[in-house]
Write a protein that holds these residues in place. Structure first.
Motif, PDB file in Angstrom:
ATOM      1  N   HIS A 189     -18.867 -14.091  33.296  1.00 58.22           N
ATOM      2  CA  HIS A 189     -20.111 -13.444  33.728  1.00 58.22           C
ATOM      3  C   HIS A 189     -21.257 -14.133  33.000  1.00 58.22           C
ATOM      4  O   HIS A 189     -21.309 -14.101  31.771  1.00 58.22           O
ATOM      5  CB  HIS A 189     -20.150 -11.956  33.354  1.00 58.22           C
ATOM      6  N   GLU A 190     -22.167 -14.705  33.741  1.00 60.49           N
ATOM      7  CA  GLU A 190     -23.269 -15.427  33.102  1.00 60.49           C
ATOM      8  C   GLU A 190     -24.441 -14.525  32.761  1.00 60.49           C
ATOM      9  O   GLU A 190     -25.342 -14.926  32.017  1.00 60.49           O
ATOM     10  CB  GLU A 190     -23.750 -16.556  34.023  1.00 60.49           C
ATOM     11  N   ASN A 191     -24.467 -13.338  33.330  1.00 62.55           N
ATOM     12  CA  ASN A 191     -25.634 -12.478  33.113  1.00 62.55           C
ATOM     13  C   ASN A 191     -25.281 -11.046  33.515  1.00 62.55           C
ATOM     14  O   ASN A 191     -25.552 -10.624  34.628  1.00 62.55           O
ATOM     15  CB  ASN A 191     -26.812 -13.006  33.943  1.00 62.55           C
ATOM     16  N   ARG A 206     -25.679  -7.235  33.973  1.00 56.91           N
ATOM     17  CA  ARG A 206     -26.857  -6.372  34.106  1.00 56.91           C
ATOM     18  C   ARG A 206     -26.414  -4.924  34.301  1.00 56.91           C
ATOM     19  O   ARG A 206     -25.513  -4.644  35.099  1.00 56.91           O
ATOM     20  CB  ARG A 206     -27.713  -6.766  35.327  1.00 56.91           C
ATOM     21  N   CYS A 236     -29.921  -6.568  25.897  1.00 57.18           N
ATOM     22  CA  CYS A 236     -29.984  -7.893  26.529  1.00 57.18           C
ATOM     23  C   CYS A 236     -29.425  -7.860  27.954  1.00 57.18           C
ATOM     24  O   CYS A 236     -29.653  -8.783  28.734  1.00 57.18           O
ATOM     25  CB  CYS A 236     -29.232  -8.925  25.693  1.00 57.18           C
ATOM     26  N   ALA A 237     -28.675  -6.808  28.288  1.00 52.68           N
ATOM     27  CA  ALA A 237     -28.155  -6.645  29.650  1.00 52.68           C
ATOM     28  C   ALA A 237     -29.036  -5.704  30.471  1.00 52.68           C
ATOM     29  O   ALA A 237     -28.634  -5.250  31.539  1.00 52.68           O
ATOM     30  CB  ALA A 237     -26.720  -6.116  29.599  1.00 52.68           C
ATOM     31  N   GLY A 238     -30.225  -5.389  29.965  1.00 53.40           N
ATOM     32  CA  GLY A 238     -31.147  -4.543  30.721  1.00 53.40           C
ATOM     33  C   GLY A 238     -30.927  -3.061  30.526  1.00 53.40           C
ATOM     34  O   GLY A 238     -31.588  -2.243  31.169  1.00 53.40           O
ATOM     35  N   PRO A 262     -33.641 -12.836  27.715  1.00 51.37           N
ATOM     36  CA  PRO A 262     -32.476 -12.227  27.085  1.00 51.37           C
ATOM     37  C   PRO A 262     -31.353 -12.014  28.093  1.00 51.37           C
ATOM     38  O   PRO A 262     -31.603 -11.601  29.228  1.00 51.37           O
ATOM     39  CB  PRO A 262     -33.009 -10.879  26.585  1.00 51.37           C
ATOM     40  N   ARG A 263     -30.144 -12.296  27.660  1.00 52.01           N
ATOM     41  CA  ARG A 263     -29.012 -12.067  28.548  1.00 52.01           C
ATOM     42  C   ARG A 263     -27.767 -11.772  27.731  1.00 52.01           C
ATOM     43  O   ARG A 263     -27.693 -12.074  26.540  1.00 52.01           O
ATOM     44  CB  ARG A 263     -28.777 -13.252  29.465  1.00 52.01           C
ATOM     45  N   THR A 264     -26.797 -11.166  28.409  1.00 50.67           N
ATOM     46  CA  THR A 264     -25.491 -10.909  27.818  1.00 50.67           C
ATOM     47  C   THR A 264     -24.458 -11.569  28.717  1.00 50.67           C
ATOM     48  O   THR A 264     -24.444 -11.331  29.928  1.00 50.67           O
ATOM     49  CB  THR A 264     -25.226  -9.395  27.708  1.00 50.67           C
ATOM     50  N   VAL A 265     -23.625 -12.421  28.123  1.00 44.93           N
ATOM     51  CA  VAL A 265     -22.626 -13.154  28.903  1.00 44.93           C
ATOM     52  C   VAL A 265     -21.234 -12.672  28.520  1.00 44.93           C
ATOM     53  O   VAL A 265     -21.037 -12.052  27.478  1.00 44.93           O
ATOM     54  CB  VAL A 265     -22.734 -14.679  28.662  1.00 44.93           C
TER      55      VAL A 265
END
Lengths: 364, 364
Positions: A222-224, A226, A310-312, A205-208
């Motif tokens: 921003h690719e990820n 956190r 998704c960004a932790g 999971p990630r947020t871009v």
């Protein structure tokens, strides 16, 4: 607050107890098929480059959201915030002219992409059937959105936002935020930026984040994103609830005494976005008997929770004055019991939300 | 806080005692002459229409500020907030790339208009002699500016601003904010807006608002912004000072207990602008031994004070931890003792600032 509580909170801040929030794994991706029609143009090449595994239909849908965001930004640039539309939405809020126009833009783009079954807007909270004429059998999406979050601060030229939640298949009621395949926040400020939650990305999971360019393309910046577990920034929403909610008053006193940095624009999207970009902090919207819940789970709370988790970061309910939400759970696990279902929330670094939970749910 | 104090403050809120701030009349206009060269194009026709008595040279200068604002807005739209310039300003702050670019834009436009003797920027705090080649003898202006106020919130896409203060003649040191013939705040948000203080307008001091249009012209959207004496909105700057400034802590507790609405972006220009547009509220930046003054009188505090006082609001010093500013006075009456001279401030409705004064200056 007694000294023992302070010490406990200080320990939490130092990370000795960060396991009180259950970490629920994100659902495994559902199978995806190729689109029935060839994809002739990639709407968001930066996203495709980052994620070769991005399903084509989801990419098309995200492209529709990006186009809507671009058009809404252009509308806001000179739109008159002071023109009342003469229409009241079904919750009784007075609607501004811009609310009506931006709502129509979002519907147009979602309809045009041909992949949306049900669309439901915070401005007109019904389930609109858009038919999803281009979706393959068993595919397509249902989308909730708030086209203009923060309309009370449009006239003051503060940053405002749009919110989109994307569920697979048909229908929104009875589902949970965790079932979303994506959610998107747009921030309209000096720039126009998108953050996109991708819970099913192959690498996890990630947020871009993407930024609108002068030539109307979107650049990945921003690719990820956190969010760190601890970080002293706070955005205390519904602060008036401290007048008749002693636990919230304690929490606000704690943040001030611990010299947290205050940032609170009054717009939920920019306040959450601030935590995402600074990579730390906590945003709350706590309720009381006199200061009732305002955030709608479907249109605001659940899509934002996906972006944050998704960004932790963590998300958490706030207890209601009449026994609502007696146990702290992730906003993503709250069933959407009605289009207008409301709740209090906390979003932020895992340790910051743990502090929130300890004070707001003292028995848990 | 004792009960008596609360009652006193409650009385203040109800308007029984609103005369504690001296109302100092705005200076009479200095004589103005026609420009030595014919004015071939009106830069801000909306302003000319409203104020036929606007001196031609001041109109030209305001046009230069408007052009700089337009160019800065375009730069912010896609500029990279994360590029460090490698240059430190002389106060030791790390400068962002955008600070350097926007600073250069402001200097270019002020130089190009030919009416500026001395220009001084918060980014490069020296007195630059621009020569004022087009000014008539004895005319021309000196201008202080902060081209990008709020650079710490550029990456979070919050609204940010520019600040310009305009003094007649040559030189800035030793003067007061009250001598300004105009000041301008630009807000870069979903829109681009200008507020302009016109202390010498024929119909009396006023603050107007213009909005940038798609065709790069400026439309007048408020001809006379007014801030009401009382109104429950607060923006508590430098909140960390409450940790070692008991009076400020009392004031913040008062606002929260009285259920004021919180709005605090961390950008001074948007926070002040919020009060101007909502027509009520108070913005403070209070200091303590540990949380020192950050606002510079020349570049920030004095130009903003003029915008606020021309809108019927009050401004006031905050006492310093080492005996600075022992009596409450208008920010406009503070002599500019140095380019980097700093102070604590309050801006807002007359009654709201009176509450501030009563608590922060208990002996006065």
């Amino acid at each position: 607050m007694c000294k023992l509580q302070w010490m406990h909170l200080a320990m939490l801040r130092q990370g000795q107890d960060t396991h009180s929030l259950a970490q629920v794994p994100v659902q495994a991706p559902s199978s995806t098929k190729l689109m029935p029609e060839p994809v002739t143009a990639l709407c968001l090449p930066a996203l495709r480059q980052l994620m070769p595994d991005l399903p084509a239909d989801l990419e098309q849908l995200l492209g529709a959201v990006a186009r809507a965001s671009k058009r809404i930004a252009d509308t806001l640039r000179t739109g008159d915030a002071h023109t009342k539309s003469g229409i009241e939405n079904t919750f009784g809020d007075e609607q501004l002219h811009l609310d009506v126009v931006t709502n129509e833009i979002a519907f147009e783009e979602l309809r045009a992409c041909g992949l949306v079954h049900i669309a439901s807007s915070e401005e007109t909270p019904t389930e609109e059937d858009l038919g999803a004429p281009k979706a393959a059998p068993g595919e397509g999406f249902s989308v909730s959105f708030d086209p203009l979050d923060g309309s009370s601060i449009i006239d003051t030229n503060f940053s405002v936002g749009s919110i989109f939640g994307v569920w697979p298949g048909r229908g929104l009621l009875g589902r949970t935020g965790r079932e979303q395949v994506s959610s998107i926040l747009t921030v309209y400020g000096p720039r126009v930026t998108l953050v996109i939650a991708l819970p099913q990305a192959a690498a996890g999971p990630r947020t871009v984040q993407l930024m609108l360019q002068h030539d109307s393309t979107w650049e990945m910046i921003h690719e990820n994103l956190r969010v760190a577990p601890a970080g002293k920034i706070f955005a205390p929403g519904n602060l008036r609830a401290t007048a008749d909610n002693a636990a919230y008053k304690q929490l606000v006193d704690f943040w001030i005494a611990e010299r947290y940095t205050l940032r609170y624009t009054g717009g939920l999207v920019p306040d959450v976005y601030h935590v995402l970009i600074k990579g730390k902090g906590v945003v709350t919207n706590v309720v009381s008997a006199a200061a009732k819940a305002k955030l709608r789970l479907l249109y605001e709370a659940a899509p934002i929770a996906l972006v944050m988790e998704c960004a932790g970061a963590a998300s958490c309910t706030a207890p209601g004055p009449n026994g609502e939400h007696p146990e702290p759970i992730s906003i993503l696990d709250l069933p959407i019991m009605g289009l207008e279902f409301k709740c209090g929330v906390a979003y932020g670094g895992v340790e910051e939300v743990a502090i929130f939970t300890k004070l707001m749910y003292p028995g848990s």
